[in-house]
Write a protein that holds these residues in place. Structure first.
Motif, mmCIF file in Angstrom:
data_model
loop_
_atom_site.group_PDB
_atom_site.id
_atom_site.type_symbol
_atom_site.label_atom_id
_atom_site.label_comp_id
_atom_site.label_asym_id
_atom_site.label_seq_id
_atom_site.Cartn_x
_atom_site.Cartn_y
_atom_site.Cartn_z
ATOM 1 N N SER A 1 0.834 -1.204 0.000
ATOM 2 C CA SER A 1 0.000 0.000 0.000
ATOM 3 C C SER A 1 0.867 1.252 0.000
ATOM 4 N N ALA A 2 1.931 1.248 0.790
ATOM 5 C CA ALA A 2 2.800 2.422 0.878
ATOM 6 C C ALA A 2 3.470 2.720 -0.463
ATOM 7 N N PHE A 3 3.840 1.692 -1.196
ATOM 8 C CA PHE A 3 4.444 1.922 -2.512
ATOM 9 C C PHE A 3 3.479 2.653 -3.439
ATOM 10 N N TYR A 4 2.248 2.174 -3.481
ATOM 11 C CA TYR A 4 1.260 2.833 -4.352
ATOM 12 C C TYR A 4 0.918 4.234 -3.856
ATOM 13 N N LEU A 5 0.976 4.418 -2.540
ATOM 14 C CA LEU A 5 0.698 5.733 -1.975
ATOM 15 C C LEU A 5 1.774 6.760 -2.326
ATOM 16 N N PHE A 6 3.040 6.353 -2.207
ATOM 17 C CA PHE A 6 4.116 7.338 -2.197
ATOM 18 C C PHE A 6 5.055 7.291 -3.401
ATOM 19 N N ILE A 7 5.087 6.207 -4.140
ATOM 20 C CA ILE A 7 5.984 6.184 -5.307
ATOM 21 C C ILE A 7 5.648 7.295 -6.297
ATOM 22 N N PRO A 8 4.364 7.524 -6.641
ATOM 23 C CA PRO A 8 4.074 8.615 -7.592
ATOM 24 C C PRO A 8 4.506 9.984 -7.081
ATOM 25 N N ILE A 9 4.589 10.145 -5.756
ATOM 26 C CA ILE A 9 4.968 11.436 -5.182
ATOM 27 C C ILE A 9 6.471 11.537 -4.962
ATOM 28 N N LEU A 10 7.066 10.486 -4.387
ATOM 29 C CA LEU A 10 8.459 10.573 -3.945
ATOM 30 C C LEU A 10 9.481 10.294 -5.037
ATOM 31 N N VAL A 11 9.188 9.356 -5.921
ATOM 32 C CA VAL A 11 10.181 9.003 -6.943
ATOM 33 C C VAL A 11 10.534 10.188 -7.836
ATOM 34 N N PRO A 12 9.563 10.980 -8.340
ATOM 35 C CA PRO A 12 9.954 12.151 -9.146
ATOM 36 C C PRO A 12 10.833 13.133 -8.370
ATOM 37 N N ILE A 13 10.567 13.302 -7.080
ATOM 38 C CA ILE A 13 11.388 14.198 -6.261
ATOM 39 C C ILE A 13 12.810 13.673 -6.160
ATOM 40 N N LEU A 14 12.954 12.400 -5.864
ATOM 41 C CA LEU A 14 14.276 11.816 -5.670
ATOM 42 C C LEU A 14 15.061 11.753 -6.975
ATOM 43 N N VAL A 15 14.387 11.398 -8.049
ATOM 44 C CA VAL A 15 15.064 11.390 -9.358
ATOM 45 C C VAL A 15 15.505 12.804 -9.710
ATOM 46 N N GLY A 16 14.663 13.791 -9.366
ATOM 47 C CA GLY A 16 14.981 15.179 -9.674
ATOM 48 C C GLY A 16 16.211 15.707 -8.954
ATOM 49 N N VAL A 17 16.555 15.107 -7.802
ATOM 50 C CA VAL A 17 17.746 15.563 -7.078
ATOM 51 C C VAL A 17 18.925 14.610 -7.277
ATOM 52 N N GLY A 18 18.766 13.669 -8.227
ATOM 53 C CA GLY A 18 19.909 12.851 -8.621
ATOM 54 C C GLY A 18 20.064 11.513 -7.942
ATOM 55 N N VAL A 19 19.029 10.999 -7.299
ATOM 56 C CA VAL A 19 19.096 9.671 -6.688
ATOM 57 C C VAL A 19 18.703 8.641 -7.732
ATOM 58 N N ASP A 20 19.504 7.586 -7.886
ATOM 59 C CA ASP A 20 19.224 6.593 -8.918
ATOM 60 C C ASP A 20 18.094 5.662 -8.480
ATOM 61 N N MET A 21 17.456 5.015 -9.438
ATOM 62 C CA MET A 21 16.278 4.203 -9.168
ATOM 63 C C MET A 21 16.585 2.996 -8.283
ATOM 64 N N THR A 22 17.754 2.410 -8.439
ATOM 65 C CA THR A 22 18.099 1.253 -7.601
ATOM 66 C C THR A 22 18.158 1.646 -6.142
ATOM 67 N N THR A 23 18.834 2.749 -5.847
ATOM 68 C CA THR A 23 18.924 3.225 -4.470
ATOM 69 C C THR A 23 17.547 3.560 -3.921
#
Length: 485
Positions: free
Chosen positions: A392-414
Motif C-alpha cells: 500500500s505504501a508503494f502505491y501511496l508514495f511512489i508517484p509522489i516521492l520518486v519524481p522528487i528523488l530522481v529530480g535531485v539525482g538519486v538513482d532508481m536502484t537506491t
C-alpha cells in the motif's frame, strides 16, 4: 484542496478502524465523486483490472505458493538445524542462529511474516531457555523476519518495479541483486542489537554450548503454539538427560529435528539435509541472471521445485495436503492482489488530479538538497511504515516521492532499496507492525510486552538504513559488478 481530501479521508478511515485496503479504495472514490460526480465511478474497474492483469505481477502468486509449500515441508527445520551446527556453540550463538535462519528463509519466502512464522516456533522457545526475556526473544525473531522483503526474491521489489516503471527504468532482476548487500547489513545490525540485550540467566543442565542452545528449543517449546500457517509449529523436547551426544526437538507434526554435538560429520550431515532448501535461491537467482527464465517464470519454477521437494524428497507434504496448501496460497494471493487493485486506484487519483506534481514542486521549492530531502522522506516512510503495509505504501508514495528523488539525482536502484528497507523496518514497528503480531502469537505474549523489547533492534536497523540511504554503492555495487541492468 484535493491533497487534503485524499489523504485526510484516508487517515480518517484508518482512525475509524477500517482496514488499509478498504481505506485506500474509499478515499480514492471519495475524491472521484467529489470532483466529478457519480458518473466517474466507471473508472474504478477500468483502473483496477489492468493493474491486476500485469504479467509481471504473475510472479506474486507463484512466490507465495513456493513460500507456503516450503513452510509445509520442513525446510525451516533443516535450515535452523544447519545454522545451529555452524553458530550454536559460540557466545551469542543462538542470536546468530536466529538471524542466519531468518536470512536463509527470507531467500525462500519473499515475505516478512512468513519468515517469522517459519522460524519463530523453533527459535523463540530456544532463546527463552537460553536466558533471553521472552519480549527480547520475540523482538529478535520479528526484527530478523523483516529481511524477508529485502533479501531476494522479494514481493516488495516486484511491486516497486511495476509501480515505478513510469518514472524511470528499473528491472526486477537488478532490484533482486541490489537487495543482497543491504540484507546482510540488516543482519549484522540485528546481531549487534542482540549483543546489547541482557540475558536474565544462563541455561543449565546441558553438557555443551551447542546442545544447550538447541535443547532449549525443547524444554521451553511447549509454549510455542501452532502458527496457523502450516509451517512453523510448536517445539517440544524429546531429549534424554544423558550424554548421548545429541539433542532432539520435535514439531507438533511429529517430525523430529535432531541437533548433534556439532562435530564435522554433524555439520556435513546438517548441510546435506538443508541442500534442497539452500538450492532454492540459487535456482531462482541463477536462472534469472543466467538468462534461463524471467523473474515471473522463476516464481513458477520455484513453486514446482518446492512441490517436488516436499512430496518426493522430504516426503513431508502428502498429496491430501495439497488442496489445503493451494487454498492457503490462493487466499494469501487474493489479499495481496486486492491491495494492489485498490492501491492502484489511489495512485491513479494522485496522478490524474496532479497531486504528485504539486507536492513535488512544493518540496523542491523549499530545498533541492539531496541529503535533506532523503532525511525528510526517511522520517515520513518510517512513520507511514508503522501504520501501512509495504504494498500500500508503494502505491501511496511512489508517484509522489520518486519524481522528487530522481529530480535531485538519486538513482532508481537506491530509491527502490532504501524505500523497501524503510518499510521493512515498519514490519516490526508498533503499533501495526505485522511481524510483531505474528511473533507475539507464537510466543504467547502480549503485544505490549513485545513492544518494550523492540527498541535495540529498531535503533540498530535505523543506523543500517542511514548507511543504505546515504551510500548508494551499498545497493549498486553488486548489480554493477555482475553487469545486471
Amino acid at each position: 484542496m484535493i491533497e487534503l481530501l485524499l489523504f485526510g479521508s484516508f487517515f480518517l478511515f484508518l482512525a475509524l478502524g477500517i482496514p488499509v485496503a478498504f481505506a485506500l479504495g474509499l478515499s480514492a472514490v471519495t475524491v472521484l465523486i467529489t470532483t466529478d460526480g457519480l458518473q466517474v465511478l466507471d473508472v474504478v474497474p477500468s483502473v483496477m483490472y489492468p493493474s491486476l492483469s500485469s504479467g509481471t505481477l504473475l510472479a506474486i502468486p507463484f512466490f507465495v505458493l513456493a513460500g507456503i509449500v516450503m513452510q509445509h515441508t520442513g525446510i525451516s527445520k533443516r535450515l535452523v538445524d544447519l545454522a545451529f551446527m555452524l553458530f550454536g556453540r559460540f557466545n551469542h550463538g543462538l542470536a546468530a542462529v536466529t538471524i542466519v535462519s531468518a536470512f536463509f528463509f527470507s531467500a525462500i519466502s519473499g515475505s516478512g511474516p512468513a519468515t517469522v512464522a517459519a522460524i519463530g516456533a523453533i527459535l523463540i522457545p530456544a532463546l527463552v531457555r537460553k536466558g533471553y526475556e521472552k519480549k527480547h526473544a520475540v523482538s529478535l525473531v520479528a526484527a530478523s523476519g523483516s529481511m524477508g522483503i529485502v533479501v531476494p526474491p522479494s514481493i516488495a521489489f516486484i511491486i516497486f518495479a511495476v509501480v515505478a516503471a513510469e518514472f524511470g527504468s528499473i528491472s526486477i532482476s537488478r532490484l533482486f541483486i541490489a537487495g543482497i548487500v543491504p540484507g546482510v547489513i540488516m543482519a549484522v545490525a540485528f546481531f549487534v542489537a542482540a549483543l546489547f540485550v541482557p540475558r536474565v540467566r544462563e541455561a543449565a543442565g546441558l553438557p555443551s554450548r551447542s546442545r544447550e542452545a538447541v535443547g532449549a528449543a525443547g524444554s521451553a517449546g511447549a509454549e510455542g503454539p501452532s502458527t496457523g500457517t502450516g509451517g512453523a509449529t510448536a517445539v517440544q523436547s524429546t531429549a534424554g538427560g544423558g550424554g548421548s551426544g545429541e539433542t532432539a526437538t520435535a514439531t507438533a507434526t511429529g517430525d523430529p529435528i535432531t541437533i548433534l554435538s556439532g562435530g564435522p560429520a554433524d555439520v556435513i550431515s546438517a548441510f546435506v539435509k538443508a541442500i534442497p532448501g539452500l538450492l532454492i535461491p540459487v535456482i531462482i537467482l541463477g536462472g534469472i541472471y543466467g538468462g534461463v527464465f524471467t523473474p515471473t517464470e522463476a516464481g513458477a519454477v520455484a513453486s514446482v521445485y518446492a512441490l517436488v521437494v516436499g512430496v518426493f524428497v522430504y516426503r513431508e507434504l502428502r498429496w491430501r495436503d495439497l488442496p489445503k496448501v493451494f487454498l492457503e496460497s490462493g487466499v494469501s494471493t487474493a489479499v495481496i492482489m486486492f491491495i494492489v487493485g485498490v492501491a492502484s486506484l489511489f495512485s491513479y487519483v494522485i496522478t490524474v488530479e496532479g497531486v504528485a506534481e504539486r507536492v513535488s514542486g512544493a518540496v523542491l521549492g523549499i530545498t533541492d538538497n539531496k541529503f535533506v530531502i532523503l532525511a525528510v522522506i526517511t522520517v515520513v516512510l518510517l512513520i507511514v511504515g508503522a501504520f501501512v503495509d509495504a504494498i500500500s505504501a508503494f502505491y501511496l508514495f511512489i508517484p509522489i516521492l520518486v519524481p522528487i528523488l530522481v529530480g535531485v539525482g538519486v538513482d532508481m536502484t537506491t530509491i527502490g532499496v532504501f524505500m523497501t528497507v524503510n518499510l521493512a523496518i515498519g514490519l516490526f514497528t508498533p503499533p501495526v507492525g505485522l511481524n510483531l503480531y505474528v511473533g507475539a502469537g507464537i510466543g504467547r505474549i502480549k503485544l505490549e510486552e513485545v513492544v518494550r523489547g523492540i527498541l535495540p533492534f529498531l535503533i540498530c536497523s535505523i543506523v543500517a538504513l542511514i548507511l543504505i540511504t546515504y551510500i548508494p554503492a551499498i545497493s549498486n555495487w553488486l548489480p554493477d559488478l555482475l553487469g545486471v541492468g
